[in-house]
Design a protein around this motif. Structure first.
Motif, mmCIF file in Angstrom:
data_model
loop_
_atom_site.group_PDB
_atom_site.id
_atom_site.type_symbol
_atom_site.label_atom_id
_atom_site.label_comp_id
_atom_site.label_asym_id
_atom_site.label_seq_id
_atom_site.Cartn_x
_atom_site.Cartn_y
_atom_site.Cartn_z
ATOM 1 N N MET A 1 0.750 -6.447 -14.742
ATOM 2 C CA MET A 1 0.584 -5.271 -13.380
ATOM 3 C C MET A 1 1.078 -6.499 -12.488
ATOM 4 N N ARG A 2 2.920 -6.280 -11.908
ATOM 5 C CA ARG A 2 3.237 -6.831 -10.945
ATOM 6 C C ARG A 2 3.260 -6.026 -10.037
ATOM 7 N N ILE A 3 3.028 -6.362 -8.945
ATOM 8 C CA ILE A 3 3.067 -5.126 -8.184
ATOM 9 C C ILE A 3 3.193 -5.974 -6.128
ATOM 10 N N VAL A 4 4.360 -4.817 -5.756
ATOM 11 C CA VAL A 4 4.621 -4.927 -4.402
ATOM 12 C C VAL A 4 4.060 -3.984 -3.152
ATOM 13 N N LEU A 5 2.669 -4.086 -2.621
ATOM 14 C CA LEU A 5 2.881 -3.622 -1.885
ATOM 15 C C LEU A 5 2.581 -4.135 -0.486
ATOM 16 N N LEU A 6 3.592 -2.293 0.223
ATOM 17 C CA LEU A 6 4.560 -2.216 1.222
ATOM 18 C C LEU A 6 3.448 -1.477 2.041
ATOM 19 N N GLY A 7 3.594 -1.667 4.302
ATOM 20 C CA GLY A 7 2.977 -0.745 4.525
ATOM 21 C C GLY A 7 3.136 -1.036 5.706
ATOM 22 N N PRO A 8 3.072 -0.096 6.879
ATOM 23 C CA PRO A 8 2.577 -1.499 8.678
ATOM 24 C C PRO A 8 1.369 -1.597 8.258
ATOM 25 N N PRO A 9 1.548 -2.312 9.583
ATOM 26 C CA PRO A 9 0.227 -2.777 10.091
ATOM 27 C C PRO A 9 -0.865 -1.502 10.577
ATOM 28 N N GLY A 10 -2.283 -2.051 9.668
ATOM 29 C CA GLY A 10 -3.103 -1.660 10.245
ATOM 30 C C GLY A 10 -3.026 -0.008 8.855
ATOM 31 N N ALA A 11 -1.861 -0.617 7.802
ATOM 32 C CA ALA A 11 -2.064 0.726 7.123
ATOM 33 C C ALA A 11 -3.405 0.492 5.572
ATOM 34 N N GLY A 12 -3.935 -0.432 5.931
ATOM 35 C CA GLY A 12 -5.292 -0.641 4.466
ATOM 36 C C GLY A 12 -5.017 -1.487 3.167
ATOM 37 N N LYS A 13 -3.067 -2.486 3.762
ATOM 38 C CA LYS A 13 -2.974 -2.573 2.519
ATOM 39 C C LYS A 13 -3.962 -3.867 2.581
ATOM 40 N N GLY A 14 -4.591 -4.409 3.315
ATOM 41 C CA GLY A 14 -5.925 -5.364 2.099
ATOM 42 C C GLY A 14 -7.271 -4.972 1.850
ATOM 43 N N SER A 30 -1.482 -13.059 -0.546
ATOM 44 C CA SER A 30 -0.328 -12.574 1.045
ATOM 45 C C SER A 30 0.494 -13.817 1.321
ATOM 46 N N THR A 31 1.540 -13.158 2.199
ATOM 47 C CA THR A 31 2.618 -14.439 2.601
ATOM 48 C C THR A 31 1.999 -15.841 3.696
ATOM 49 N N GLY A 32 0.595 -15.354 4.157
ATOM 50 C CA GLY A 32 0.183 -16.055 4.726
ATOM 51 C C GLY A 32 -0.575 -16.857 4.244
ATOM 52 N N GLU A 33 -0.871 -16.891 3.786
ATOM 53 C CA GLU A 33 -2.166 -17.388 2.102
ATOM 54 C C GLU A 33 -1.125 -18.506 1.674
ATOM 55 N N MET A 34 0.292 -17.881 1.103
ATOM 56 C CA MET A 34 1.054 -18.859 -0.064
ATOM 57 C C MET A 34 1.835 -20.432 1.133
ATOM 58 N N LEU A 35 1.705 -19.914 2.555
ATOM 59 C CA LEU A 35 2.738 -19.916 3.714
ATOM 60 C C LEU A 35 1.538 -21.952 4.158
ATOM 61 N N ARG A 79 -0.792 -13.342 -16.290
ATOM 62 C CA ARG A 79 -0.756 -11.860 -16.081
ATOM 63 C C ARG A 79 -0.213 -10.631 -15.227
ATOM 64 N N GLY A 80 -0.067 -10.668 -14.173
ATOM 65 C CA GLY A 80 -0.209 -9.952 -12.764
ATOM 66 C C GLY A 80 -0.263 -11.269 -11.902
ATOM 67 N N TYR A 81 0.424 -10.121 -10.548
ATOM 68 C CA TYR A 81 -0.348 -10.404 -9.219
ATOM 69 C C TYR A 81 0.077 -9.290 -8.389
ATOM 70 N N LEU A 82 -0.769 -9.191 -7.146
ATOM 71 C CA LEU A 82 -0.300 -7.887 -6.349
ATOM 72 C C LEU A 82 1.089 -9.423 -4.807
ATOM 73 N N LEU A 83 2.219 -8.539 -4.429
ATOM 74 C CA LEU A 83 2.400 -9.744 -3.225
ATOM 75 C C LEU A 83 2.105 -8.570 -2.499
ATOM 76 N N ASP A 84 1.525 -9.252 -1.544
ATOM 77 C CA ASP A 84 1.066 -8.176 0.113
ATOM 78 C C ASP A 84 2.185 -9.451 1.420
ATOM 79 N N GLY A 85 3.037 -8.580 1.820
ATOM 80 C CA GLY A 85 3.589 -9.110 2.839
ATOM 81 C C GLY A 85 4.988 -9.779 2.229
ATOM 82 N N VAL A 86 5.007 -9.211 1.480
ATOM 83 C CA VAL A 86 6.623 -10.127 1.013
ATOM 84 C C VAL A 86 6.888 -9.229 -0.069
ATOM 85 N N PRO A 87 7.892 -8.424 -0.062
ATOM 86 C CA PRO A 87 9.693 -8.915 0.645
ATOM 87 C C PRO A 87 8.969 -8.275 1.656
ATOM 88 N N ARG A 88 9.443 -8.626 2.927
ATOM 89 C CA ARG A 88 9.479 -7.596 3.845
ATOM 90 C C ARG A 88 11.155 -7.757 4.623
#
Length: 158
Positions: A1-14, A30-35, A79-88
């Protein structure tokens, strides 16, 4: 699974990311973790990120996507990943599509969390209230310590 998770701050993405990643045994990226990881690595890419962050500027789409490309190239993403915060941005989304195509890959899913604005506002207010209460307590402790310090040198009556 290669997933992008989108949503506004506070939507429960984490929260949702933890559940999805556990279910599919994929890393939550997450973007912050990658940076932070890029900077900590001391690599040329990490030095470039650090330079931008230290200047107070926003990290460019191109630099973000270089960090993403580096991160997705690691073994734990095979085997896959979940991207959180990218793309923005649209540019980041387009760069992600090109990068995945060049690797012979594509996204499995793009999940957009939709939350009513009132719910987001209530969550933000609760978060802000919690922060303000903690800040207020710190100010009280500091004021008491400050006043007590003056009392010790005979300059204030506490």
């Amino acid at each position: 699974m290669r997933i992008v998770l989108l949503g506004p701050p506070g939507a429960g993405k984490g929260t949702q990311a933890v559940l999805i990643c556990k279910r599919y045994s994929i890393p939550h990226i997450s973007t912050g973790e990658m940076l932070r990881d890029a900077v900590a690595s001391g690599s040329e890419l990490g030095k470039a990120v650090k330079s931008v962050l230290d200047s107070g500027e926003l990290v460019t789409d191109t630099l973000i996507m270089q960090v993403v490309a580096d991160r997705l190239g690691r073994d734990d993403c095979s085997r896959g990943y979940l991207l959180d915060g990218v793309p923005r941005t649209v540019a980041q989304a387009e760069m992600l599509q090109v990068m995945l195509k060049e690797r012979g890959s594509s996204l499995s899913s793009v999940v957009q969390l939709s939350v009513p604005e009132q719910v987001l506002e209530l969550g933000l207010l609760a978060l802000a209230a919690g922060f303000l209460i903690k800040f207020w307590k710190i100010l009280i402790i500091a004021a008491l310590a400050f006043g007590g310090g003056f009392a010790k040198i005979g300059r204030a009556h506490v």
